[in-house]
Design a protein around this motif. Structure first.
Motif, mmCIF file in Angstrom:
data_model
loop_
_atom_site.group_PDB
_atom_site.id
_atom_site.type_symbol
_atom_site.label_atom_id
_atom_site.label_comp_id
_atom_site.label_asym_id
_atom_site.label_seq_id
_atom_site.Cartn_x
_atom_site.Cartn_y
_atom_site.Cartn_z
ATOM 1 N N ARG A 34 0.851 -1.187 0.000
ATOM 2 C CA ARG A 34 0.000 0.000 0.000
ATOM 3 C C ARG A 34 0.889 1.239 0.000
ATOM 4 N N ARG A 35 0.365 2.337 -0.461
ATOM 5 C CA ARG A 35 1.133 3.578 -0.522
ATOM 6 C C ARG A 35 1.688 3.923 0.862
ATOM 7 N N GLY A 36 3.008 4.148 0.932
ATOM 8 C CA GLY A 36 3.658 4.520 2.172
ATOM 9 C C GLY A 36 4.020 3.349 3.073
ATOM 10 N N GLU A 37 3.688 2.129 2.663
ATOM 11 C CA GLU A 37 3.972 0.955 3.485
ATOM 12 C C GLU A 37 5.445 0.575 3.385
ATOM 13 N N THR A 38 6.041 0.228 4.510
ATOM 14 C CA THR A 38 7.445 -0.162 4.562
ATOM 15 C C THR A 38 7.585 -1.680 4.488
ATOM 16 N N ARG A 39 8.832 -2.151 4.323
ATOM 17 C CA ARG A 39 9.099 -3.597 4.324
ATOM 18 C C ARG A 39 8.655 -4.210 5.660
ATOM 19 N N GLN A 40 8.930 -3.508 6.754
ATOM 20 C CA GLN A 40 8.537 -3.993 8.082
ATOM 21 C C GLN A 40 7.024 -4.115 8.192
ATOM 22 N N MET A 41 6.312 -3.148 7.668
ATOM 23 C CA MET A 41 4.850 -3.196 7.704
ATOM 24 C C MET A 41 4.327 -4.376 6.881
ATOM 25 N N LEU A 42 4.936 -4.622 5.721
ATOM 26 C CA LEU A 42 4.546 -5.769 4.905
ATOM 27 C C LEU A 42 4.816 -7.067 5.649
ATOM 28 N N TYR A 43 5.986 -7.171 6.289
ATOM 29 C CA TYR A 43 6.317 -8.367 7.058
ATOM 30 C C TYR A 43 5.264 -8.619 8.139
ATOM 31 N N GLN A 44 4.893 -7.593 8.893
ATOM 32 C CA GLN A 44 3.901 -7.748 9.956
ATOM 33 C C GLN A 44 2.558 -8.193 9.396
ATOM 34 N N ARG A 45 2.178 -7.644 8.258
ATOM 35 C CA ARG A 45 0.903 -8.017 7.632
ATOM 36 C C ARG A 45 0.940 -9.472 7.153
#
Length: 71
Positions: A34-45
């Protein structure tokens, strides 16, 4: 295929309620950032989605890979 699409592989070690011992499973798929999402945010998701799919509330990550889904 969108430019923001990624392929992932995640291997988790986990326990299921009522079962003895540890289990391990590998899950793979694609995810769109998603716009503005980081690698860490993707990992958590991805971790949350994998745990839900495996029927556990938490897991220990043994392996994780995230790469653009284009060649």
């Amino acid at each position: 295929m969108a430019k923001n699409e990624f392929h992932y592989v995640i291997t988790l070690q986990f326990r299921k309620d009522g079962e003895i011992g540890n289990l391990a499973n590998t899950v793979s798929g694609t995810v769109a950032a998603r716009r503005g999402e980081t690698r860490q945010m993707l990992y958590q998701r991805i971790l949350k989605q994998a745990c839900e799919g495996l029927g556990t509330s938490e897991g220990v990550t043994l392996f994780f890979d995230l790469a653009p889904n284009d060649l």
